[in-house]
Write an enzyme that holds these catalytic residues in place. Structure first.
Site, mmCIF file in Angstrom:
data_model
loop_
_atom_site.group_PDB
_atom_site.id
_atom_site.type_symbol
_atom_site.label_atom_id
_atom_site.label_comp_id
_atom_site.label_asym_id
_atom_site.label_seq_id
_atom_site.Cartn_x
_atom_site.Cartn_y
_atom_site.Cartn_z
ATOM 1 N N ARG A 1 -2.667 21.973 -14.174
ATOM 2 C CA ARG A 1 -1.581 21.041 -14.531
ATOM 3 C C ARG A 1 -1.711 20.580 -15.990
ATOM 4 N NH1 ARG A 1 1.077 16.005 -11.060
ATOM 5 N NH2 ARG A 1 2.544 15.426 -12.680
ATOM 6 N N GLU B 1 -4.085 17.051 -11.486
ATOM 7 C CA GLU B 1 -4.476 17.449 -12.836
ATOM 8 C C GLU B 1 -5.986 17.619 -13.006
ATOM 9 O OE1 GLU B 1 -1.982 15.730 -15.975
ATOM 10 O OE2 GLU B 1 -3.713 15.878 -17.299
ATOM 11 N N HIS C 1 8.985 9.352 -27.739
ATOM 12 C CA HIS C 1 7.995 10.229 -27.108
ATOM 13 C C HIS C 1 8.331 11.698 -27.407
ATOM 14 C CE1 HIS C 1 5.181 11.645 -24.037
ATOM 15 N NE2 HIS C 1 6.157 12.369 -23.515
ATOM 16 N N HIS D 1 0.948 17.224 -26.362
ATOM 17 C CA HIS D 1 0.804 15.805 -26.017
ATOM 18 C C HIS D 1 -0.455 15.142 -26.578
ATOM 19 C CE1 HIS D 1 4.223 16.639 -23.515
ATOM 20 N NE2 HIS D 1 4.281 15.392 -23.086
ATOM 21 N N ARG E 1 0.808 -1.240 0.000
ATOM 22 C CA ARG E 1 0.000 0.000 0.000
ATOM 23 C C ARG E 1 0.834 1.279 0.000
ATOM 24 N NH1 ARG E 1 -2.806 -3.349 3.434
ATOM 25 N NH2 ARG E 1 -4.706 -4.154 2.495
ATOM 26 N N HIS F 1 0.761 12.005 -28.322
ATOM 27 C CA HIS F 1 0.380 10.643 -27.912
ATOM 28 C C HIS F 1 -0.285 9.890 -29.067
ATOM 29 C CE1 HIS F 1 0.334 11.714 -23.368
ATOM 30 N NE2 HIS F 1 1.496 11.242 -23.744
ATOM 31 N N GLU G 1 10.811 18.643 -24.021
ATOM 32 C CA GLU G 1 9.978 18.928 -22.845
ATOM 33 C C GLU G 1 10.416 20.234 -22.172
ATOM 34 O OE1 GLU G 1 7.268 17.311 -22.309
ATOM 35 O OE2 GLU G 1 7.536 15.279 -23.090
ATOM 36 N N LYS H 1 7.990 23.354 -13.337
ATOM 37 C CA LYS H 1 7.032 22.240 -13.228
ATOM 38 C C LYS H 1 6.523 22.116 -11.788
ATOM 39 C CE LYS H 1 5.809 17.554 -14.375
ATOM 40 N NZ LYS H 1 6.095 16.254 -14.956
ATOM 41 N N ASN I 1 0.410 19.418 -20.791
ATOM 42 C CA ASN I 1 0.116 18.489 -21.902
ATOM 43 C C ASN I 1 0.226 19.162 -23.264
ATOM 44 O OD1 ASN I 1 -0.411 16.343 -20.168
ATOM 45 N ND2 ASN I 1 -2.497 17.067 -19.819
ATOM 46 N N LYS J 1 3.667 11.589 -10.934
ATOM 47 C CA LYS J 1 2.870 10.673 -11.765
ATOM 48 C C LYS J 1 3.690 9.420 -12.019
ATOM 49 C CE LYS J 1 -0.033 13.513 -14.773
ATOM 50 N NZ LYS J 1 -0.278 13.808 -16.193
HETATM 51 N N1 NAD Z 1 5.675 10.507 -15.063
HETATM 52 C C1 NAD Z 1 5.638 11.543 -15.857
HETATM 53 O O1 NAD Z 1 5.183 12.623 -15.487
HETATM 54 C C2 NAD Z 1 6.195 11.412 -17.250
HETATM 55 C C3 NAD Z 1 6.414 12.554 -18.045
HETATM 56 C C4 NAD Z 1 6.994 12.391 -19.294
HETATM 57 C C5 NAD Z 1 7.355 11.127 -19.748
HETATM 58 N N2 NAD Z 1 7.109 10.051 -18.944
HETATM 59 C C6 NAD Z 1 7.514 8.704 -19.383
HETATM 60 O O2 NAD Z 1 8.929 8.701 -19.502
HETATM 61 C C7 NAD Z 1 9.299 7.687 -20.417
HETATM 62 C C8 NAD Z 1 10.351 8.235 -21.359
HETATM 63 O O3 NAD Z 1 11.487 8.560 -20.588
HETATM 64 P P1 NAD Z 1 12.947 8.600 -21.227
HETATM 65 O O4 NAD Z 1 12.906 9.404 -22.473
HETATM 66 O O5 NAD Z 1 13.897 8.976 -20.158
HETATM 67 O O6 NAD Z 1 13.136 7.085 -21.728
HETATM 68 P P2 NAD Z 1 13.999 5.852 -21.185
HETATM 69 O O7 NAD Z 1 13.883 5.712 -19.736
HETATM 70 O O8 NAD Z 1 13.613 4.690 -22.018
HETATM 71 O O9 NAD Z 1 15.486 6.281 -21.533
HETATM 72 C C9 NAD Z 1 15.830 6.460 -22.878
HETATM 73 C C10 NAD Z 1 17.089 5.668 -23.268
HETATM 74 O O10 NAD Z 1 18.224 6.280 -22.655
HETATM 75 C C11 NAD Z 1 19.034 5.283 -22.009
HETATM 76 N N3 NAD Z 1 19.719 5.961 -20.922
HETATM 77 C C12 NAD Z 1 19.211 6.377 -19.739
HETATM 78 N N4 NAD Z 1 20.109 7.102 -19.075
HETATM 79 C C13 NAD Z 1 21.236 7.110 -19.820
HETATM 80 C C14 NAD Z 1 22.509 7.702 -19.667
HETATM 81 N N5 NAD Z 1 22.802 8.467 -18.618
HETATM 82 N N6 NAD Z 1 23.425 7.507 -20.654
HETATM 83 C C15 NAD Z 1 23.119 6.774 -21.766
HETATM 84 N N7 NAD Z 1 21.922 6.214 -21.975
HETATM 85 C C16 NAD Z 1 20.985 6.385 -21.001
HETATM 86 C C17 NAD Z 1 18.053 4.218 -21.610
HETATM 87 O O11 NAD Z 1 18.688 3.006 -21.460
HETATM 88 C C18 NAD Z 1 17.083 4.225 -22.797
HETATM 89 O O12 NAD Z 1 17.567 3.425 -23.833
HETATM 90 C C19 NAD Z 1 8.031 7.228 -21.117
HETATM 91 O O13 NAD Z 1 7.651 5.985 -20.589
HETATM 92 C C20 NAD Z 1 7.017 8.301 -20.742
HETATM 93 O O14 NAD Z 1 5.699 7.796 -20.675
HETATM 94 C C21 NAD Z 1 6.559 10.160 -17.717
#
Ligand code: NAD
Length: 361
Positions: free
Chosen positions: A242, A238, A266, A249, A123, A253, A187, A228, A246, A145
């Site tokens: 908030r 949201e 993304h 987005h 939990r 998306h 972003e 942010k 988006n 999130k």
């Molecule tokens: N929670 C939220 O508010 C929120 C907001 C935006 C996006 N997201 C989510 O975030 C995700 C995308 O995140 P991301 O772009 O970081 O993707 P990711 O976590 O897949 O990382 C991208 C790539 O970079 C590599 N990597 C990570 N750190 C590294 C480093 N220091 N050096 C070399 N390579 C490295 C990873 O192995 C991966 O291949 C999606 O799932 C999306 O839905 C969430």
């Protein structure tokens, strides 16, 4: 502690927490763990990051018998409900309790997954976010999130679970490939376009080389964290403001979904989405064309949006209608009244959006 460390304080409705930003600052995390005194700590670590930064992470990972590593394979497909069950089983088998702690080390995929695991395990237990991509530093690690994907859709099963702390250590960025760097820039630029004047200025004055190098990149992470945090503090779940985050987005998306979440990142999809939502703002008489040109000029100058894709406006609009943020099948977007002035939850005519995608992207 590092003198150059920057701090942003998140004052949420619950306990507040700190976002610390700097180069080589993992010691800040060690202090937090020592103060908290968890019985066990589960370090959920992305396999690529572990491979690249194993030596740097060794003091964190190998600190006594109460630290456990859960290595997460690369890729969005592992941010899944099924993989989460594997994490829960791992924690249970290793005796994790309600007094335990989760630390997420990786990009947004790892942060969302580990945060989801922490939100649900017994939990809810605390999570510390250690983002290692620019995208996760400027965006996903902030705001609480957390989610996993199911076969029916992305980020469908999730929670709001604010972290105990966020440690944005820019040391990790030195190995981040340019394409991933650009995903984060998208972003950060989004923040500039929806109201963060200082981020916008960094983009206006800089170029790809200067903005991704220290100390500018650190400033960019700091500005995004301040911005942010200020938005999320006003509306954690949201139900209102908030939603400005988006911007880009709704279309973004839908483009990701149109491509079946492969072959386009993304960040790239959101950059295209921002272009489309800027154009829709102009065609709906909300935004002046010179402001659109400035914003699109920045997206292009930093190489954020891919070109030459085979995009089908009609199909992409269909995907938009399934977006969980839309109401009763209508398309809702963030439009801009001017740079820095977003209007959220705006209905957009389907035919207009279809034409925008076909003619502009
Ligand atoms: N929670 C939220 O508010 C929120 C907001 C935006 C996006 N997201 C989510 O975030 C995700 C995308 O995140 P991301 O772009 O970081 O993707 P990711 O976590 O897949 O990382 C991208 C790539 O970079 C590599 N990597 C990570 N750190 C590294 C480093 N220091 N050096 C070399 N390579 C490295 C990873 O192995 C991966 O291949 C999606 O799932 C999306 O839905 C969430």
């Amino acid at each position: 502690m590092d003198e150059s460390l920057k701090r942003v304080y998140f004052r949420g409705p619950g306990d507040g927490y700190e976002i610390v930003i700097g180069n080589g600052i993992l010691a800040a995390l060690e202090k937090k763990i020592n103060d908290r005194k968890p019985d066990k700590t589960c370090i959920v670590i992305n396999e690529t990051v572990r491979g690249l930064h194993g030596d740097y992470l060794r003091p964190l990972v190998e600190n006594g018998g109460s630290r456990y590593q859960y290595v997460m394979p690369d890729g969005e497909t592992h941010k899944s409900y099924r993989d989460a069950e594997g994490l829960f089983a791992f924690m249970l088998e290793n005796g994790f309790t309600r007094r335990s702690l989760v630390v997420a080390v990786g990009g947004g995929v790892t942060g969302d997954f580990a945060g989801y695991g922490a939100a649900l395990y017994m939990r809810g237990i605390p999570v510390v976010q250690v983002p290692t991509t620019l995208l996760s530093m400027v965006d996903s690690s902030i705001g609480g999130k957390v989610a996993v994907n199911i076969s029916a859709g992305k980020n469908i099963i999730g929670a709001f679970h604010q972290p105990l702390m966020v440690v944005s250590d820019t040391f990790f960025l030195k190995t981040l490939p340019p394409a991933e760097m650009r995903n984060g820039l998208t972003e950060a630029l989004k923040h500039g376009l929806i109201g963060d004047r200082r981020s916008l200025d960094l983009f206006l004055k800089g170029d790809y080389g200067s903005i991704t190098a220290l100390p500018m990149v650190e400033e960019l992470v700091y500005r995004s964290a301040v911005f942010k945090t200020s938005i999320v503090t006003q509306d954690e779940t949201e139900s209102g403001i908030r939603a400005v985050l988006n911007f880009g987005h709704t279309v973004g998306h839908a483009i990701e979904s149109f491509f079946g979440y492969s072959g386009i990142s993304h960040g790239e999809a959101v950059a295209l989405g921002m272009k489309a939502e800027l154009e829709a703002s102009v065609r709906m008489g909300v935004l002046a064309d010179n402001e659109r040109a400035t914003a699109v000029g920045l997206i292009d100058a930093y190489g954020l949006a891919p070109t030459g894709l085979d995009l089908n406006g009609k199909e992409i609009v269909k995907h938009m209608k399934f977006d969980k943020k839309n109401v009763a099948g209508s398309i809702r977007c963030v439009l801009l009244e001017s740079i820095g002035k977003p209007l959220y939850n705006q209905p957009v005519d389907e035919g207009l959006m279809e034409r925008v995608i076909n003619e502009v992207l």
